[in-house]
Design a protein around this motif. Sequence first.
Motif, PDB file in Angstrom:
ATOM      1  N   ALA A 184      45.127  37.349  32.901  1.00 46.04           N
ATOM      2  CA  ALA A 184      43.888  37.647  33.630  1.00 46.04           C
ATOM      3  C   ALA A 184      42.759  37.822  32.621  1.00 46.04           C
ATOM      4  N   ILE A 185      41.703  37.028  32.796  1.00 44.05           N
ATOM      5  CA  ILE A 185      40.567  37.053  31.874  1.00 44.05           C
ATOM      6  C   ILE A 185      39.296  37.287  32.679  1.00 44.05           C
ATOM      7  N   PRO A 186      38.656  38.440  32.522  1.00 42.36           N
ATOM      8  CA  PRO A 186      37.401  38.676  33.235  1.00 42.36           C
ATOM      9  C   PRO A 186      36.213  38.092  32.465  1.00 42.36           C
ATOM     10  N   PHE A 187      35.247  37.604  33.204  1.00 35.38           N
ATOM     11  CA  PHE A 187      33.984  37.141  32.615  1.00 35.38           C
ATOM     12  C   PHE A 187      32.864  37.880  33.324  1.00 35.38           C
ATOM     13  N   GLY A 188      32.295  38.848  32.646  1.00 41.77           N
ATOM     14  CA  GLY A 188      31.255  39.639  33.287  1.00 41.77           C
ATOM     15  C   GLY A 188      31.829  40.470  34.417  1.00 41.77           C
ATOM     16  N   LYS A 189      30.956  40.811  35.360  1.00 43.26           N
ATOM     17  CA  LYS A 189      31.365  41.707  36.448  1.00 43.26           C
ATOM     18  C   LYS A 189      31.886  40.962  37.667  1.00 43.26           C
ATOM     19  N   HIS A 190      31.645  39.664  37.712  1.00 37.78           N
ATOM     20  CA  HIS A 190      31.930  38.962  38.965  1.00 37.78           C
ATOM     21  C   HIS A 190      32.975  37.866  38.868  1.00 37.78           C
ATOM     22  N   LEU A 191      33.311  37.474  37.669  1.00 33.41           N
ATOM     23  CA  LEU A 191      34.236  36.342  37.535  1.00 33.41           C
ATOM     24  C   LEU A 191      35.552  36.778  36.909  1.00 33.41           C
ATOM     25  N   LEU A 192      36.606  36.177  37.403  1.00 32.20           N
ATOM     26  CA  LEU A 192      37.932  36.465  36.867  1.00 32.20           C
ATOM     27  C   LEU A 192      38.764  35.187  36.933  1.00 32.20           C
ATOM     28  N   VAL A 193      39.353  34.847  35.818  1.00 35.93           N
ATOM     29  CA  VAL A 193      40.322  33.748  35.790  1.00 35.93           C
ATOM     30  C   VAL A 193      41.709  34.372  35.702  1.00 35.93           C
ATOM     31  N   GLU A 194      42.590  33.984  36.580  1.00 39.78           N
ATOM     32  CA  GLU A 194      43.933  34.565  36.557  1.00 39.78           C
ATOM     33  C   GLU A 194      44.964  33.486  36.851  1.00 39.78           C
TER      34      GLU A 194
ATOM     35  N   SER B 222      56.648  25.882  36.336  1.00 36.95           N
ATOM     36  CA  SER B 222      55.700  25.711  37.437  1.00 36.95           C
ATOM     37  C   SER B 222      54.474  26.588  37.221  1.00 36.95           C
ATOM     38  N   THR B 223      53.368  26.105  37.708  1.00 37.80           N
ATOM     39  CA  THR B 223      52.126  26.889  37.726  1.00 37.80           C
ATOM     40  C   THR B 223      51.997  27.460  39.126  1.00 37.80           C
ATOM     41  N   GLN B 224      52.227  28.739  39.252  1.00 42.15           N
ATOM     42  CA  GLN B 224      52.214  29.337  40.588  1.00 42.15           C
ATOM     43  C   GLN B 224      50.791  29.608  41.063  1.00 42.15           C
ATOM     44  N   TYR B 225      49.950  30.075  40.165  1.00 42.49           N
ATOM     45  CA  TYR B 225      48.525  30.088  40.482  1.00 42.49           C
ATOM     46  C   TYR B 225      47.697  29.996  39.210  1.00 42.49           C
ATOM     47  N   LEU B 226      46.577  29.362  39.331  1.00 43.55           N
ATOM     48  CA  LEU B 226      45.603  29.239  38.247  1.00 43.55           C
ATOM     49  C   LEU B 226      44.257  29.149  38.938  1.00 43.55           C
ATOM     50  N   GLN B 227      43.589  30.278  39.057  1.00 43.36           N
ATOM     51  CA  GLN B 227      42.442  30.343  39.949  1.00 43.36           C
ATOM     52  C   GLN B 227      41.262  31.046  39.303  1.00 43.36           C
ATOM     53  N   LEU B 228      40.089  30.668  39.781  1.00 45.90           N
ATOM     54  CA  LEU B 228      38.847  31.330  39.381  1.00 45.90           C
ATOM     55  C   LEU B 228      38.352  32.128  40.581  1.00 45.90           C
ATOM     56  N   ASP B 229      38.176  33.417  40.374  1.00 47.68           N
ATOM     57  CA  ASP B 229      37.694  34.292  41.447  1.00 47.68           C
ATOM     58  C   ASP B 229      36.245  34.665  41.177  1.00 47.68           C
ATOM     59  N   TYR B 230      35.435  34.525  42.194  1.00 48.41           N
ATOM     60  CA  TYR B 230      34.049  34.975  42.099  1.00 48.41           C
ATOM     61  C   TYR B 230      33.853  36.095  43.114  1.00 48.41           C
ATOM     62  N   ILE B 231      33.681  37.301  42.607  1.00 49.58           N
ATOM     63  CA  ILE B 231      33.500  38.462  43.479  1.00 49.58           C
ATOM     64  C   ILE B 231      32.031  38.489  43.883  1.00 49.58           C
TER      65      ILE B 231
ATOM     66  N   PHE C  58      35.236  34.677  46.522  1.00 54.52           N
ATOM     67  CA  PHE C  58      35.529  33.244  46.584  1.00 54.52           C
ATOM     68  C   PHE C  58      36.588  32.928  45.544  1.00 54.52           C
ATOM     69  N   THR C  59      37.555  32.135  45.930  1.00 55.15           N
ATOM     70  CA  THR C  59      38.571  31.703  44.978  1.00 55.15           C
ATOM     71  C   THR C  59      38.663  30.185  45.024  1.00 55.15           C
ATOM     72  N   VAL C  60      38.730  29.585  43.848  1.00 55.51           N
ATOM     73  CA  VAL C  60      38.895  28.145  43.772  1.00 55.51           C
ATOM     74  C   VAL C  60      39.971  27.847  42.735  1.00 55.51           C
TER      75      VAL C  60
END
Lengths: 345, 106
Positions: free
Chosen positions: A58-68, A94-103, A110-112
């Motif tokens: 899990a890597i946060p970017f600022g207050k609103h973005l998170l890559v996990e 397997s890659t079970q999840y690899l997502q970018l979350d925008y809070i 939002f998750t993509v």
Amino acid sequence: MPSSSHLRSRKIFTLFLLLACPALMAQDVPIISGGIGFLNSTNAGVNFFQPVLAPVVAIPFGKHLLVESRFDFREFYSRKDGRSGPYQGTFFKSTQYLQLDYIATPKLTFTVGRFLTPFGTYNERLSAIWIPKLQDAPLIFPIGTRTTGSSDGVMLRGALISQPKMQVHYIGYFSVLSGADQFQSARAAGDRIDFYFPGKRIEIGTSYGRFLQGTHNNSIGVHFWWLPWQSPLQVRSEYAHGEHAQGYWLEASYRLSQWRGPDSILGRIEPLFRMQQVFRNSPGSGDGLPSADTQQADFGLDYHLPHEVRVNTSYSRKFSADGNANIWDMSLTYRFLFPVWRGHK
Amino acid sequence: MKITQKLCTAVWIAALSVASAIAQNKPASSTKANNASKPPVSTHAPSPAAGAQDPGERKFQANCSRCHDAPEQLSPRITGTVLRHMRVRALLSAEDERDILRYLAP
């Protein structure tokens, strides 16, 4: 002179560092978590075992973005001829999840990317190897998750209402068809709504999924959780209905922590029981479900060792038109969590 | 008998023996009392107390410990990242995230 691809790589790397700086200053250091496990199972006399590594990043970017992300690496060892012959291994990753979350707002994220298909509760909440109390997933797990359990697309999620007496959670998603290695998914859409009552620690929720390729069909699910305050009793259950089958599972566990505390020899023991049934409506080859009506009773006994280590054991008796069977499982898991770097104090 | 069956049977017998031996002793003090001697960040008691006064503690027990035990130790450097990760996964509101963060990293 550096090529254009090198320049592009440098720009991307610089952008990555610039985005990571706020995280450094905020002391939200990226984490590596996950689990290591050794799973052993004897199903109807056929023995197999699997060493597993399932890291979470899990890597946060600022207050609103998170890559996990969460990955799964395992070697599956079984005898060459089923019950006899030398053991041979097959490697799976397997890659079970690899997502970018925008809070985006306090109640909307939002998750993509690639995410765990939010159908029912097992896939999102209990599928990590260091969480479930029984080694095997419920028989109805493939209903709504389409066997892989992951989707590629977009998802909206959040807490619609968050009050001390009641919380309402929502998830909606759309997934695209993908055949890419490690990113296979089907075209589908769905939602989940949870009603959670913190005062009673009771949750009731519904799930819906619609398969949007080939023969379109629906899956629906209902779940009920009850984890009373002041008691280590935990009751979880799900019902799911799909195109070719329906079924349920009901699991109850009770950790003996009230005798001498959770860290005592006795308090680390957790007996549990799970009942599950699957009823076939019609044949559905390759859907991951039992090919005939099946009833299964699982008797588990877990031991919570110090330092995030746990031993899960279980005996299951399966009754099926395809043949009855005994299933013996035993697993040892270790959960880890540490920062990627030391960061500022 | 397969090795897995033997191991499972051995673990079950050992656990039942220990359980029966210890259960005959006088029960110790309640879990709540046990928790009182722990620092706030040690939150892995599996039977949560409904009377927790701190809103962050109560929210932690109401939300996080429903699915898993809390980590035995949580470095303050990663508390924010863990909470953001769990905010997304556990569908926590911003207020819940703040309260739990304040509880875990006061």
